[in-house]
Design a protein around this motif. Structure first.
Motif, PDB file in Angstrom:
ATOM      1  N   THR A   1       8.916   0.037  12.907  1.00  0.00           N
ATOM      2  CA  THR A   1       8.215   1.123  13.580  1.00  0.00           C
ATOM      3  C   THR A   1       6.970   1.494  12.779  1.00  0.00           C
ATOM      4  N   PRO A   2       6.002   2.162  13.408  1.00  0.00           N
ATOM      5  CA  PRO A   2       4.813   2.603  12.650  1.00  0.00           C
ATOM      6  C   PRO A   2       5.180   3.467  11.444  1.00  0.00           C
ATOM      7  N   ARG A   3       6.179   4.329  11.589  1.00  0.00           N
ATOM      8  CA  ARG A   3       6.602   5.175  10.461  1.00  0.00           C
ATOM      9  C   ARG A   3       7.131   4.318   9.314  1.00  0.00           C
ATOM     10  N   ASP A  55       4.218   2.626   7.581  1.00  0.00           N
ATOM     11  CA  ASP A  55       3.495   3.570   6.720  1.00  0.00           C
ATOM     12  C   ASP A  55       4.223   3.771   5.392  1.00  0.00           C
ATOM     13  N   TYR A  75       3.255  -7.130   8.445  1.00  0.00           N
ATOM     14  CA  TYR A  75       3.057  -5.709   8.690  1.00  0.00           C
ATOM     15  C   TYR A  75       2.154  -5.079   7.643  1.00  0.00           C
TER      16      TYR A  75
END
Length: 200
Positions: free
Chosen positions: A141-143, A146, A199
């Motif tokens: 996921t983007p979270r 990050d 990623y």
């Protein structure tokens, strides 16, 4: 603590026993939640077997203090579940404590030159896998991406929380969720997987 020779074992023991945050135990006491410190001149199959047993079978976290590490051995060490590596020539008391505490938290701790080599290796693996049909995607996921980017930069949980305006619990939950879902062993393994999948 495991070392091939008594002088290395006693030297590391005398360095670490001065720190109250380190509770030294006998090698036989190693198990879940414990940190195993292995001191080797060079990595051989016996050392890799010992690492696998400690991490996979006994559930310990591992710190490897090593004199030399060949390019081909680096991914093997990470795949065994080692999250912290210290060069023997850099193994001061402060450096050992830093690595042991990082491993106890589930953080990765690699020398800068090894981190660069790991990134290059994973990049090469990613490029070779990119052309294969059906290559698996990690599905981050983007979270998660990050958080992993900041882990790869060497930030600890508190620093990541501050940068992303999350609570430390949220950062820990993100790391726990992705390592559990993807069957990863620790933060270093998660970063390697994210690099491998492109990623970060």
């Amino acid at each position: 603590m495991h070392a091939q020779d008594p002088i290395s074992r006693e030297g590391a023991h005398s360095q670490l026993r001065r720190y109250p945050e380190i509770d030294l135990r006998e090698e036989a006491d190693c198990g879940p939640g414990m940190v195993a410190l292995l001191i080797e001149d060079a990595l051989d199959e016996a050392a890799l077997t010992r690492l696998r047993r400690l991490v996979r079978s006994e559930g310990a976290r591992a710190v490897l203090v090593v004199g030399t590490l060949r390019e081909a051995e680096l991914l093997d060490v990470i795949e065994c579940g080692v999250g912290a590596i210290v060069w023997r020539h850099e193994a001061t008391a402060t450096r050992l404590v830093q690595a042991v505490l990082a491993a106890a938290r589930g953080d990765g701790d690699l020398p800068a030159d090894l981190l660069g080599r790991l990134i290059n290796q994973v990049g090469t693996l990613h490029r070779s896998a990119a052309g294969r049909p059906g290559a698996p995607a990690a599905g981050l996921t983007p979270r998660e991406v990050d958080v992993l980017r900041l882990v790869a930069e060497g930030l600890d949980t508190g620093e990541i929380a501050g940068k992303l305006s999350y609570s430390e619990r949220t950062v820990k939950n993100v790391m726990h969720g992705l390592t559990t879902r993807l069957h990863l062993r620790n933060r270093a393994h998660a970063v390697a997987q994210a690099l491998r999948e492109g990623y970060i």
